[in-house]
Design an enzyme around this catalytic site. Structure first.
Site, short mmCIF file in Angstrom:
data_model
loop_
_atom_site.label_atom_id
_atom_site.label_comp_id
_atom_site.label_asym_id
_atom_site.label_seq_id
_atom_site.Cartn_x
_atom_site.Cartn_y
_atom_site.Cartn_z
N SER A 128 0.89 -1.20 -0.19
CA SER A 128 -0.02 -0.02 -0.02
C SER A 128 0.65 1.22 -0.15
CB SER A 128 -0.87 -0.02 1.17
OG SER A 128 -1.84 -1.21 1.26
N GLN A 274 -38.97 -20.28 2.47
CA GLN A 274 -39.06 -18.80 2.35
C GLN A 274 -37.64 -18.34 3.01
OE1 GLN A 274 -41.18 -16.44 5.06
NE2 GLN A 274 -42.31 -15.55 3.29
N GLU A 361 -4.95 -4.66 -6.27
CA GLU A 361 -5.18 -3.05 -6.76
C GLU A 361 -5.62 -2.26 -5.77
OE1 GLU A 361 -6.18 -2.27 -10.39
OE2 GLU A 361 -5.80 -4.36 -11.57
N THR A 363 -5.90 -2.54 -1.28
CA THR A 363 -6.96 -3.25 -0.51
C THR A 363 -8.34 -2.33 -0.11
OG1 THR A 363 -6.17 -2.21 1.63
CG2 THR A 363 -4.96 -4.24 1.08
#
Length: 381
Positions: A128, A274, A361, A363
């Site tokens: 990063s 359901q 690409e 976090t």
């Protein structure tokens, strides 16, 4: 945003993906091998050309069409979709900032499928925090000498061309980063390949540069422009990761819905219960919401300059779609019960593949930092 041409394109890609990619998906994942059969079919059917400019042998398709391509591939095989999107990512700096000579030399090879490309930004201690990279490029006459190790590189060892970011001025932080086109045969070494949780058919590993000499003419842009090139490239590619995530979610949703109609408990299909129908409804709603946001980001790229003003929208598309993919695939496993936890059904593979979309690409934590910064910046102005 979606035209009849887009719908016809989706139908054609879906038929091809189900016939040509799906039969190999489980084996590619199990054996952790590059999806050779799928890639050859991808090239033979001409889909490889979609993502590249017409003047260099591509089809020049719009961003939404390219997103549909990746989405439909990921719906059956995320590994194959990654082999498709990575060459576009690897050549985006070349397409947008390269010289005419650079484009002519490399783009036709990638657009034809003869070559593949990789994007080399991350390092062991610089994920990063891109500015912390240690790879250097020292100028020596009409060459640069590159030294360093890039990590988490998709398609490592399979690619013929590596777009490498390195520091030409190690003391200048992000302002000292430059971008280079490096051919594999110039001395690029491939180190450890990772054994991964998901997208196991796409190799990920180390790219080692040890005194690799790169002609100065292979620098993209000016010295010190690399950081801006890298960030703008990710702005334009994150919605495509969002499209991949939507495809993974859709694949899991479709499989779970079919299973619910076939699986009987207490004398009737579980699709009639359901509680399970509500779970399926939430999966469908969130997948459609993610798709709409991704297509909005892709349409913005088609209609406007993709850099700068689309940063927040690109981050939103990638972040939301990948979070949805993780939720939908988890619920798909739940709907299949114990069977969903086994490799006899593909939903466990979809779940494993979905996780990486929250990581690469940028976090999703970084995406939220970007989104908040852009929102606050707009309010301040």
């Amino acid at each position: 945003m979606i035209t009849e041409e887009h719908r016809q394109l989706r139908a054609a890609i879906r038929r091809w993906a189900e016939e040509e990619l799906a039969p190999h998906a489980a084996g590619v994942d199990r054996e952790q091998r590059f999806p050779v059969e799928s890639f050859k079919s991808y090239v033979a059917h001409g889909w490889v050309r979609m993502q590249f400019p017409e003047e260099y042998g591509g089809d020049g398709a719009d961003a939404i069409s390219c997103g549909i391509l990746i989405e439909e591939m990921a719906r059956v095989c995320a590994s194959s979709s990654l082999t498709a999107l990575i060459s576009r990512l690897g050549t985006t700096p070349l397409i947008n900032w390269g010289s005419p000579e650079q484009k002519q030399r490399y783009l036709p090879r990638v657009a034809s499928g003869e070559w593949q490309a990789s994007y080399c930004l991350s390092e062991p201690d610089a994920g990063s925090d891109v500015a912390a990279m240690r790879t250097t490029a020292r100028r020596e006459g009409d060459h640069y000498v590159l030294n360093g190790t890039k990590y988490w590189i998709t398609n490592a060892g399979m690619s013929d061309l590596y777009t490498v970011f390195a520091k030409t001025d190690p003391d200048a932080g992000r302002r000292g980063i430059s971008c280079f086109l490096v051919e594999r045969d110039w001395g690029v070494q491939i180190g450890k390949l990772e054994s991964k949780l998901g997208v196991r058919g796409s190799p990920t590993g180390e790219v080692i540069l040890q005194d690799v000499r790169v002609p100065a003419e292979n620098r993209i842009g000016a010295e010190g422009q690399g950081f801006n090139i890298a960030m703008a490239t990710l702005d334009s590619s994150r919605p495509v990761i969002g499209a991949q995530a939507v495809g993974i979610a859709q694949g899991a949703l479709d499989y779970a819905a079919r299973y619910m109609g076939q699986r009987h408990q207490f004398g009737k299909p579980i699709a009639e219960f359901q509680g399970l129908r509500f779970l399926l409804a939430d999966m469908a709603m969130k997948t459609e919401a993610a798709r709409a946001l991704v297509y909005e980001a892709l349409a913005h790229i088609d209609a406007h300059n993709p850099y700068g003003e689309s940063t927040a929208l690109s981050a939103m598309a990638k972040c939301f779609a990948s979070d949805v993919a993780m939720e939908v695939t988890t619920n798909a496993v739940q709907l299949l019960g114990g069977y969903g936890y086994t490799t006899a059904h593909p939903v466990e593979r979809f779940l494993r593949d979905a996780k990486i979309t929250q990581i690469y690409e940028g976090t999703n934590q970084i995406q939220r930092v970007v989104i908040a910064r852009e929102v606050l910046s707009r309010l301040a102005s």
